[in-house]
Design a protein around this motif. Structure first.
Motif, PDB file in Angstrom:
ATOM      1  N   VAL A 173       0.810  -1.227   0.000  1.00 48.19           N
ATOM      2  CA  VAL A 173       0.000   0.000   0.000  1.00 48.19           C
ATOM      3  C   VAL A 173       0.844   1.279   0.000  1.00 48.19           C
ATOM      4  O   VAL A 173       0.330   2.355  -0.334  1.00 48.19           O
ATOM      5  CB  VAL A 173      -0.979   0.029   1.194  1.00 48.19           C
ATOM      6  N   LEU A 174       2.121   1.185   0.371  1.00 46.80           N
ATOM      7  CA  LEU A 174       2.993   2.354   0.396  1.00 46.80           C
ATOM      8  C   LEU A 174       4.090   2.289  -0.663  1.00 46.80           C
ATOM      9  O   LEU A 174       4.778   3.293  -0.888  1.00 46.80           O
ATOM     10  CB  LEU A 174       3.655   2.505   1.772  1.00 46.80           C
ATOM     11  N   GLY A 175       4.277   1.134  -1.290  1.00 42.21           N
ATOM     12  CA  GLY A 175       5.391   0.960  -2.205  1.00 42.21           C
ATOM     13  C   GLY A 175       6.653   0.618  -1.429  1.00 42.21           C
ATOM     14  O   GLY A 175       6.736   0.799  -0.204  1.00 42.21           O
ATOM     15  N   ASP A 176       7.660   0.129  -2.118  1.00 44.74           N
ATOM     16  CA  ASP A 176       8.888  -0.304  -1.446  1.00 44.74           C
ATOM     17  C   ASP A 176       9.567   0.841  -0.700  1.00 44.74           C
ATOM     18  O   ASP A 176       9.952   0.704   0.462  1.00 44.74           O
ATOM     19  CB  ASP A 176       9.862  -0.908  -2.460  1.00 44.74           C
ATOM     20  N   GLU A 177       9.717   1.982  -1.375  1.00 44.90           N
ATOM     21  CA  GLU A 177      10.418   3.110  -0.735  1.00 44.90           C
ATOM     22  C   GLU A 177       9.631   3.637   0.458  1.00 44.90           C
ATOM     23  O   GLU A 177      10.195   3.903   1.525  1.00 44.90           O
ATOM     24  CB  GLU A 177      10.632   4.224  -1.761  1.00 44.90           C
ATOM     25  N   GLY A 178       8.316   3.765   0.290  1.00 39.86           N
ATOM     26  CA  GLY A 178       7.494   4.264   1.386  1.00 39.86           C
ATOM     27  C   GLY A 178       7.493   3.325   2.570  1.00 39.86           C
ATOM     28  O   GLY A 178       7.556   3.756   3.729  1.00 39.86           O
ATOM     29  N   ALA A 179       7.419   2.016   2.309  1.00 40.30           N
ATOM     30  CA  ALA A 179       7.419   1.035   3.390  1.00 40.30           C
ATOM     31  C   ALA A 179       8.751   1.019   4.127  1.00 40.30           C
ATOM     32  O   ALA A 179       8.801   0.877   5.352  1.00 40.30           O
ATOM     33  CB  ALA A 179       7.101  -0.348   2.838  1.00 40.30           C
ATOM     34  N   GLU A 180       9.853   1.159   3.389  1.00 41.44           N
ATOM     35  CA  GLU A 180      11.161   1.198   4.040  1.00 41.44           C
ATOM     36  C   GLU A 180      11.285   2.417   4.941  1.00 41.44           C
ATOM     37  O   GLU A 180      11.793   2.336   6.067  1.00 41.44           O
ATOM     38  CB  GLU A 180      12.264   1.192   2.983  1.00 41.44           C
ATOM     39  N   ARG A 181      10.802   3.575   4.455  1.00 45.44           N
ATOM     40  CA  ARG A 181      10.830   4.771   5.303  1.00 45.44           C
ATOM     41  C   ARG A 181       9.940   4.590   6.528  1.00 45.44           C
ATOM     42  O   ARG A 181      10.289   5.007   7.627  1.00 45.44           O
ATOM     43  CB  ARG A 181      10.366   6.002   4.511  1.00 45.44           C
ATOM     44  N   PHE A 182       8.787   3.967   6.332  1.00 45.26           N
ATOM     45  CA  PHE A 182       7.861   3.717   7.430  1.00 45.26           C
ATOM     46  C   PHE A 182       8.545   2.895   8.531  1.00 45.26           C
ATOM     47  O   PHE A 182       8.457   3.220   9.719  1.00 45.26           O
ATOM     48  CB  PHE A 182       6.627   2.995   6.893  1.00 45.26           C
ATOM     49  N   GLU A 183       9.232   1.823   8.128  1.00 40.87           N
ATOM     50  CA  GLU A 183       9.904   0.958   9.109  1.00 40.87           C
ATOM     51  C   GLU A 183      11.066   1.676   9.784  1.00 40.87           C
ATOM     52  O   GLU A 183      11.341   1.445  10.967  1.00 40.87           O
ATOM     53  CB  GLU A 183      10.400  -0.324   8.432  1.00 40.87           C
ATOM     54  N   GLN A 184      11.744   2.546   9.061  1.00 39.11           N
ATOM     55  CA  GLN A 184      12.883   3.262   9.635  1.00 39.11           C
ATOM     56  C   GLN A 184      12.446   4.392  10.551  1.00 39.11           C
ATOM     57  O   GLN A 184      13.105   4.675  11.561  1.00 39.11           O
ATOM     58  CB  GLN A 184      13.765   3.820   8.515  1.00 39.11           C
ATOM     59  N   ARG A 185      11.341   5.052  10.215  1.00 41.86           N
ATOM     60  CA  ARG A 185      10.935   6.265  10.922  1.00 41.86           C
ATOM     61  C   ARG A 185      10.092   6.001  12.153  1.00 41.86           C
ATOM     62  O   ARG A 185      10.088   6.811  13.088  1.00 41.86           O
ATOM     63  CB  ARG A 185      10.125   7.158   9.965  1.00 41.86           C
ATOM     64  N   ILE A 186       9.328   4.908  12.149  1.00 43.38           N
ATOM     65  CA  ILE A 186       8.336   4.693  13.198  1.00 43.38           C
ATOM     66  C   ILE A 186       8.574   3.344  13.864  1.00 43.38           C
ATOM     67  O   ILE A 186       8.547   2.304  13.197  1.00 43.38           O
ATOM     68  CB  ILE A 186       6.901   4.738  12.616  1.00 43.38           C
ATOM     69  N   HIS A 187       8.798   3.360  15.169  1.00 42.38           N
ATOM     70  CA  HIS A 187       9.042   2.132  15.908  1.00 42.38           C
ATOM     71  C   HIS A 187       7.737   1.503  16.381  1.00 42.38           C
ATOM     72  O   HIS A 187       6.774   2.191  16.679  1.00 42.38           O
ATOM     73  CB  HIS A 187       9.924   2.407  17.122  1.00 42.38           C
ATOM     74  N   ARG A 188       7.748   0.180  16.463  1.00 38.51           N
ATOM     75  CA  ARG A 188       6.662  -0.549  17.116  1.00 38.51           C
ATOM     76  C   ARG A 188       7.136  -1.022  18.476  1.00 38.51           C
ATOM     77  O   ARG A 188       8.276  -1.424  18.636  1.00 38.51           O
ATOM     78  CB  ARG A 188       6.231  -1.760  16.281  1.00 38.51           C
ATOM     79  N   TRP A 189       6.228  -0.986  19.439  1.00 33.57           N
ATOM     80  CA  TRP A 189       6.561  -1.547  20.752  1.00 33.57           C
ATOM     81  C   TRP A 189       6.609  -3.064  20.660  1.00 33.57           C
ATOM     82  O   TRP A 189       5.859  -3.688  19.912  1.00 33.57           O
ATOM     83  CB  TRP A 189       5.491  -1.169  21.775  1.00 33.57           C
ATOM     84  N   SER A 190       7.472  -3.661  21.444  1.00 37.51           N
ATOM     85  CA  SER A 190       7.390  -5.099  21.669  1.00 37.51           C
ATOM     86  C   SER A 190       6.520  -5.324  22.895  1.00 37.51           C
ATOM     87  O   SER A 190       6.174  -4.381  23.607  1.00 37.51           O
ATOM     88  CB  SER A 190       8.784  -5.698  21.874  1.00 37.51           C
ATOM     89  N   GLY A 191       6.162  -6.567  23.137  1.00 34.67           N
ATOM     90  CA  GLY A 191       5.222  -6.847  24.209  1.00 34.67           C
ATOM     91  C   GLY A 191       5.871  -6.910  25.577  1.00 34.67           C
ATOM     92  O   GLY A 191       7.093  -6.815  25.724  1.00 34.67           O
ATOM     93  N   PRO A 192       5.044  -7.083  26.621  1.00 32.74           N
ATOM     94  CA  PRO A 192       5.556  -7.188  27.988  1.00 32.74           C
ATOM     95  C   PRO A 192       6.452  -8.411  28.144  1.00 32.74           C
ATOM     96  O   PRO A 192       6.202  -9.466  27.556  1.00 32.74           O
ATOM     97  CB  PRO A 192       4.281  -7.313  28.836  1.00 32.74           C
ATOM     98  N   GLU A 193       7.506  -8.266  28.927  1.00 36.60           N
ATOM     99  CA  GLU A 193       8.555  -9.286  29.005  1.00 36.60           C
ATOM    100  C   GLU A 193       8.334 -10.227  30.181  1.00 36.60           C
ATOM    101  O   GLU A 193       9.252 -10.500  30.960  1.00 36.60           O
ATOM    102  CB  GLU A 193       9.919  -8.602  29.092  1.00 36.60           C
ATOM    103  N   ASP A 194       7.120 -10.738  30.304  1.00 36.01           N
ATOM    104  CA  ASP A 194       6.817 -11.666  31.385  1.00 36.01           C
ATOM    105  C   ASP A 194       7.612 -12.954  31.220  1.00 36.01           C
ATOM    106  O   ASP A 194       7.745 -13.482  30.112  1.00 36.01           O
ATOM    107  CB  ASP A 194       5.325 -12.012  31.389  1.00 36.01           C
ATOM    108  N   VAL A 195       8.119 -13.475  32.321  1.00 32.72           N
ATOM    109  CA  VAL A 195       8.784 -14.775  32.326  1.00 32.72           C
ATOM    110  C   VAL A 195       7.749 -15.822  32.714  1.00 32.72           C
ATOM    111  O   VAL A 195       7.080 -15.707  33.742  1.00 32.72           O
ATOM    112  CB  VAL A 195       9.966 -14.801  33.307  1.00 32.72           C
ATOM    113  N   VAL A 196       7.591 -16.846  31.868  1.00 35.83           N
ATOM    114  CA  VAL A 196       6.548 -17.846  32.056  1.00 35.83           C
ATOM    115  C   VAL A 196       7.179 -19.228  32.130  1.00 35.83           C
ATOM    116  O   VAL A 196       8.017 -19.586  31.294  1.00 35.83           O
ATOM    117  CB  VAL A 196       5.522 -17.795  30.898  1.00 35.83           C
TER     118      VAL A 196
END
Length: 316
Positions: free
Chosen positions: A43-66
Motif C-alpha cells: 500500500v505504500l510501495g517499497d520506498e514508502g514502506a522502508e521509510r515507514f519501518e525506519q521512521r516509526i518504531h513498534r513496541w514489543s510486548g511485555p517481558e513476562d517470564v513464564v
C-alpha cells in the motif's frame, strides 16, 4: 535554508508523509495470516514502506517470564494480522494469541470489522484495513487513558513509537486521491479519565501521556462532554483501550460510557472497532517497571467480551 513561512512543512507533510497507493481490495479468508510489513509494501510501495519501518518504531510486548524454562512468550513484535470467523466472545487461549503478537481480525456479515490488538498500533490497522477493504476512516472516537498524541518537536527529535504517537501520525498517511490526510487531528474525538493513584496500583502517572492538540479543551475530556460534540456519535471508527476501564477505580470513572444508549448506537454502526489490551497498563499508571502484564487477564477477557457485546448488537 527556509526563505519564507510557506516553505516550512509539518513533519507529517515531510519526513512522516506516507502516500497510499491505489489498491484493489481483497478480503482474506478466515485462517489467513499476513505480515504487516509486507502489507505496508503493497500500500505504500517499497520506498514508502522502508521509510515507514525506519521512521516509526513498534513496541514489543511485555517481558513476562513464564514457566520453569524462563520463556518470554509475549515479548515479540506485533507483526501478524490473523483473520478469524466472527466470534461473540473470545476464550483465554484466543486472548493469549493476541498477547503473543497476533492482531485478531473478525469481520461481520454486514461489513463491520473488529480488531483486537495487544499494542495500540493504529497506523498498522489503517494500512491493513485499507489493503483488504479499500476503506479509510472519516472520523474516529478514541477512549483511552493515554492520548497517543505528540508535538511536532517530538517527531523531529527522535524515532517515535507508533503506539504513543499515532494520533499525530495519522495526518502523515495520505489518501491516494488528492494526497489529503487519512484523518486530521480534528477528526479524532478523544475522551479520557485517570483515577487517583492508589498504593496497590502499579506504575505512576506521567502528565505527558495526556498531551492533546491546541484546539482540544483539556477541561472537556469526560465522555459525556465528548459525546455532545457535533459529529462524535457519527464516527465510523472506534478505538477503545481497555486501560480506560481498568482497574476498578478506572471503571467507576468511565463505566457510564458502557451504559449510554448513544454509545451503544455508535458501537452498532461503526465500520471498524479497535480493542486494545495494553496489558502493561491495566492496573493503573503510565510508567511501568518492569515491563510486564499488570492486572488480571481473566478480568481483561471479561471486559473485552462485555464491550464487544453491548446492547445494540454488532452487525453480523
Amino acid at each position: 535554508m527556509l526563505t519564507r513561512y510557506s516553505d516550512w512543512k509539518k513533519p507529517t507533510d515531510a519526513a512522516y508523509a506516507f502516500p497510499l497507493r491505489a489498491v484493489t481490495p481483497e478480503l482474506p479468508a478466515p485462517g489467513t495470516r499476513s505480515d504487516i510489513r509486507q502489507v505496508a509494501r503493497e500500500v505504500l510501495g517499497d520506498e514508502g514502506a522502508e521509510r515507514f519501518e525506519q521512521r516509526i518504531h513498534r513496541w514489543s510486548g511485555p517481558e513476562d517470564v513464564v514457566g520453569e524454562a524462563g520463556e518470554k512468550p509475549y515479548a515479540g513484535q506485533q507483526h501478524t494480522f490473523a483473520e478469524h470467523a466472527w466470534r461473540e466472545a473470545l476464550t483465554m487461549r484466543e486472548l493469549d494469541a493476541v498477547l503473543r503478537g497476533d492482531v485478531r481480525v473478525m469481520r461481520g456479515r454486514a461489513g463491520q470489522t473488529d480488531y483486537v490488538l495487544r499494542d495500540h498500533h493504529m497506523l498498522d490497522v489503517a494500512l491493513y484495513h485499507y489493503r483488504t477493504t479499500g476503506e479509510l476512516p472519516r472520523a474516529l472516537f478514541h477512549a483511552d487513558r493515554h492520548s497517543d498524541w505528540c508535538k511536532d518537536s517530538f517527531l523531529e527529535s527522535r524515532t517515535p513509537p507508533q503506539a504513543a504517537t499515532w494520533w499525530k501520525l495519522l495526518e502523515g498517511l495520505k489518501r491516494p486521491e488528492g494526497a489529503e490526510p487519512v484523518l486530521t487531528e480534528q477528526d479524532v474525538f478523544f475522551t479520557t479519565a485517570q483515577a487517583e493513584h492508589r498504593p496497590w496500583m502499579t506504575g505512576r502517572n506521567v502528565d505527558a501521556s495526556l498531551r492533546v492538540p491546541w484546539f482540544v479543551d483539556t477541561g472537556e475530556l469526560h465522555w459525556r462532554q465528548v459525546l455532545e460534540r457535533p459529529g462524535a456519535t457519527g464516527t465510523d471508527w472506534i478505538s477503545l483501550d481497555l486501560d480506560y476501564f481498568q482497574p476498578s477505580p478506572q471503571l467507576r470513572l468511565s463505566g457510564g460510557l458502557l451504559r449510554d444508549a448513544r454509545f451503544h448506537g455508535m458501537m452498532a454502526q461503526a465500520r471498524v472497532r479497535v480493542f486494545v489490551l495494553s496489558p502493561q497498563f491495566t492496573n493503573g499508571g503510565d510508567k511501568i517497571d518492569p515491563w510486564e502484564i499488570q492486572g488480571g487477564l481473566h478480568s481483561t477477557l471479561r471486559l473485552l467480551n462485555l464491550v464487544r457485546r453491548l446492547p445494540g448488537k454488532p452487525r453480523r
